[in-house]
Write an enzyme that holds these catalytic residues in place. Structure first.
Site, PDB file in Angstrom:
ATOM      1  N   ASP A  40       0.844  -1.181   0.000  1.00 36.27           N
ATOM      2  CA  ASP A  40       0.000   0.000   0.000  1.00 36.27           C
ATOM      3  C   ASP A  40       0.889   1.243   0.000  1.00 36.27           C
ATOM      4  O   ASP A  40       1.940   1.264   0.650  1.00 36.27           O
ATOM      5  CB  ASP A  40      -0.901  -0.004   1.233  1.00 36.27           C
ATOM      6  N   PHE A  53     -15.704  18.411   5.692  1.00 39.50           N
ATOM      7  CA  PHE A  53     -15.531  17.527   4.540  1.00 39.50           C
ATOM      8  C   PHE A  53     -16.499  16.354   4.649  1.00 39.50           C
ATOM      9  O   PHE A  53     -16.758  15.835   5.740  1.00 39.50           O
ATOM     10  CB  PHE A  53     -14.097  16.998   4.502  1.00 39.50           C
ATOM     11  N   SER A  54     -17.036  15.933   3.521  1.00 39.72           N
ATOM     12  CA  SER A  54     -17.876  14.737   3.481  1.00 39.72           C
ATOM     13  C   SER A  54     -17.493  13.914   2.267  1.00 39.72           C
ATOM     14  O   SER A  54     -17.032  14.448   1.252  1.00 39.72           O
ATOM     15  CB  SER A  54     -19.358  15.100   3.417  1.00 39.72           C
ATOM     16  N   ALA A  55     -17.665  12.590   2.370  1.00 42.97           N
ATOM     17  CA  ALA A  55     -17.321  11.703   1.268  1.00 42.97           C
ATOM     18  C   ALA A  55     -18.203  11.954   0.056  1.00 42.97           C
ATOM     19  O   ALA A  55     -17.812  11.670  -1.078  1.00 42.97           O
ATOM     20  CB  ALA A  55     -17.446  10.251   1.716  1.00 42.97           C
ATOM     21  N   THR A  70     -19.594  15.062  -0.942  1.00 46.78           N
ATOM     22  CA  THR A  70     -19.240  16.297  -1.660  1.00 46.78           C
ATOM     23  C   THR A  70     -17.763  16.353  -2.020  1.00 46.78           C
ATOM     24  O   THR A  70     -17.383  17.031  -2.977  1.00 46.78           O
ATOM     25  CB  THR A  70     -19.570  17.527  -0.803  1.00 46.78           C
ATOM     26  N   ASP A  92     -10.136  -5.261   2.973  1.00 51.69           N
ATOM     27  CA  ASP A  92      -8.914  -5.951   2.548  1.00 51.69           C
ATOM     28  C   ASP A  92      -9.013  -7.460   2.735  1.00 51.69           C
ATOM     29  O   ASP A  92      -8.158  -8.201   2.234  1.00 51.69           O
ATOM     30  CB  ASP A  92      -7.707  -5.450   3.356  1.00 51.69           C
TER      31      ASP A  92
END
Length: 692
Positions: free
Chosen positions: A313, A383-385, A387, A532
């Site tokens: 990763d 913040f938002s996932a 927008t 995962d």
């Protein structure tokens, strides 16, 4: 050094190891190691011949048979000691984990929420699915998942790391381990394992050498050793009738004795690797735990040494993970100070590392400092996932910062056009391997782009050199990231990985692993989240983070107690070191039999065929001293190689072909030369002291 790492020879381990050495003389235990079982049977046989010789009916002198017998038993005991010492180290590591288990009374809740009625029960009575409440200073009684609340948890009993960690409901940090302690606040935990099946219980069982199963490569090597032993056994058995026939035909000399034939067989079969094989495997598991990684089986450790594709990763493994604002790139007609001012205003309530770095950069570059937010009448937009933006609303003046596509929709929704210059600036930042964050404002209903903030994801120092080492070993490295292709390509080039997978999803990770496996490759990867789990279950070596979800830990075949994604590289090195150690000692064991041919075979038949004295190239004093010297050397070399078996040969990041050549040169050639020197030295001592 890890809290689980032990000195090579701990005085506290020697006593129990010696006791276990004699306990392993049980025929049922000896039978598990076919090579050493042959030595065991030979020791019993010569013991009987020695007792017969003491009664005056021996095939040779009682002193000679007795000396051979003593050193044959030493050979068996030294092999037992090597295995017992390795097991003792593993048990000591397990004991340090077992100390984390404490008998406690817990509050079992009748309803799965905080404050519901509870019953005080013993932690050992908990079952999978039960819900418990754990308050500050209380021990978490079972493996489970936090379903309500958040708390700081001391996991030092498991990881050795003194800094507490946050565990909370939801997300990838909801998993807790039995035996750890809540330091503050409270959590409600649903148990995911029955007593005896917890992560701690499984770790204790796995690291105890006695419970270790042989790996496929170890089984294959054991079969090879058995085959060699069987062939040499048949060859040795035929020498007795051949010797009798030769003496009767020639009318001179004496037939070879059974004692000498047993000595010959023990010296020629691969006793060195047979004695140390189990210890090497146990020590490999022990070294893995010394790195704070728990493998669910020896097969996983072995597979780590065989893997040739490494999926890593990006965030936290290849890069530091916390992206930092590095540059303000203003749009046409916008001053850089104006862009910095707007970006800082939009970030004042942003507690992410990225948001804080924007505030700091504006302060350092332009001395923009704290504002009177009350007088500004600011309303902050988190913040938002959905927008993919955050910002601040001021009277008649709205500011937003976020991903380029999100800001573009915001601009176009206001009736303005997205400029090609902005797209070019975004692409330029992405090509450098950084993340572009676009800043825009809407004044009186007219939105416009102010510019781009470059967030730089810093590649870790030394990571490029590590990848170069892996490449030299024939391992193909692939970076996995959710970034766009441009950013991923730039980071991959800077880090020096062989390939990358951009915009990765759980499905693409799984498909990528299957693709490489279909090509016949062995794949390793790390993961910590529930998403995962499918890829971890598919990978040949899957290192789950201890801080991750229960699903990830159960899907992996290794668990990193430190939850350090870069540990995967160390796991590969430990696995390869175990394979290198086994290969090196196997090469040495088979090679050093050559010298024993020249020591014993001429000595056996010189009385029948004096011409064979020409093969006594070492000029050994007598047939008896030659045979006894070879047997003594055969026993002592096992003791000399115990530290190497436990510690492992020094790891070198080299291709398999180069390692093979070095093994043949160092351990192959060394395995031929050393016995000549050792047997000759022992022969000089025996003859000098008139012991034969």
């Amino acid at each position: 050094m890890s809290r689980h790492a032990l000195p090579l020879f701990d005085r506290a381990l020697l006593g129990p190891a010696l006791t276990s050495t004699f306990r392993k003389l049980d025929p049922r235990i000896q039978f598990r190691n076919p090579v050493m079982f042959v030595v065991y049977i030979g020791s019993l046989l010569t013991t009987g011949l020695w007792l017969q010789a003491l009664g005056g009916h021996g095939e040779a002198s009682a002193g000679f048979i007795g000396a051979i017998t003593v050193w044959l038993w030493f050979t068996v005991l030294f092999a037992n000691f090597a295995e017992a010492l390795a097991e003792g180290r593993s048990r000591a590591q397990a004991a340090s984990l077992r100390n984390a288990k404490k008998a406690v009374m817990v509050k079992k809740l009748r309803e799965p929420h905080y404050g519901s009625p509870w019953t005080l029960i013993d932690a050992d009575d908990l079952r999978k699915g039960d819900v418990v409440e754990v308050l500050a200073k209380e021990v978490i009684p079972c493996d489970g998942e936090v379903i309500e609340g958040a708390a700081t948890v001391d996991e030092s009993a498991i990881t050795g790391e003194s800094a507490p960690v946050i565990r909370e409901s939801g997300g990838d940090f909801c998993s807790v381990t039995g035996g750890t302690t809540v330091m503050s606040d409270w959590i409600v935990v649903r148990c995911t394992a029955d007593p005896g099946d917890s992560f701690l219980d499984r770790m204790i069982a796995l690291v105890e050498g006695a419970k270790r199963r042989k790996t496929p490569n170890e089984i294959a090597l054991t079969i090879l050793l058995i085959a060699l032993t069987a062939i040499l056994l048949m060859a040795t058995v035929t020498l007795l009738p051949y010797s009798i026939y030769a003496v009767n035909t020639a009318g001179v000399g004496h037939p070879v004795t059974i004692t000498v034939l047993v000595a010959l067989l023990v010296c020629l079969i691969p006793t060195t690797i047979g004695a140390l094989l189990s210890a090497i495997g146990i020590a490999g598991m022990s070294r893995m735990l010394g790195a704070n990684v728990v493998a669910t089986s020896g097969r996983a450790v072995e597979a780590a040494g065989d893997i040739d594709v490494l999926l890593l990763d990006k965030t936290g493994t290849i890069t530091l993970g916390n992206r930092q604002a590095s540059t303000f790139i203003p749009a046409s007609g916008v001053d850089e100070v104006e862009l910095a001012d707007a970006a800082q205003l939009a970030s004042l309530a942003d507690e992410t590392p990225e948001g804080r770095s924007i505030v700091v950069l504006a302060k350092q570059r332009f001395s923009l400092r704290e504002r009177d937010l009350e007088s500004l009448r600011a309303t902050f937009i988190p913040f938002s996932a959905q927008t993919r933006m955050s910002g601040v609303d001021l009277p008649g003046h709205d500011i937003r910062k976020g991903a380029a596509d999100a800001i573009r929709r915001w601009i176009e929704a206001g009736g303005e056009r997205w400029s090609d210059a902005t797209t070019a600036a975004v692409n330029t930042v992405a090509r450098r391997g950084s993340t572009p964050l676009v800043v825009a404002e809407n004044v009186q209903g007219r939105p416009r782009v102010l510019g781009v903030v470059e967030l730089k994801d810093v590649v870790k120092d030394g990571i490029k050199e590590r990848f170069a080492q892996l490449r030299s070993m024939g391992i193909y490295t692939v970076m996995i990231t959710g970034d766009n292709s441009l950013t991923a390509a730039a980071i991959a080039a800077e880090a020096g990985v062989d390939d990358y997978q951009a915009e990765a999803t759980p499905e693409t990770k799984l498909a990528l692993i299957r693709k490489y496996q279909a090509e016949g490759r062995l794949v390793a990867m790390t993961g910590d989240g529930t998403n995962d789990a499918p890829a971890l279950a598919q990978a040949d070596v899957a290192v789950a983070m201890n801080s991750g979800t229960q699903a990830a830990r159960e899907a992996g075949n290794m668990v990193d107690l430190d939850s350090n994604p870069t540990k995967l590289i160390e796991v590969v090195e430990v696995g390869k070191q175990m394979l290198m150690t086994r290969g090196s000692l196997t090469t040495f064991s088979i090679a050093n039999d050559v010298a024993k041919y020249f020591a014993i075979i001429p000595a056996m038949f010189m009385t029948t065929y004096p011409q064979l004295a020409a093969l006594n190239v070492m000029h050994l004093g007598s047939p008896e001293s030659a045979i006894l010297s070879a047997v003594i050397f055969n026993a002592l070399i096992i003791v000399a190689l115990i530290p190497l078996a436990l510690k492992g040969v020094k790891f070198r990041a080299l291709p398999a072909a180069v390692l093979l050549r070095k093994n043949l040169l160092v351990y192959g050639l060394g395995g031929i030369i050393l016995p000549f020197i050792g047997i000759k030295a022992i022969d000089l001592v025996l003859n000098g002291l008139h012991l034969v």
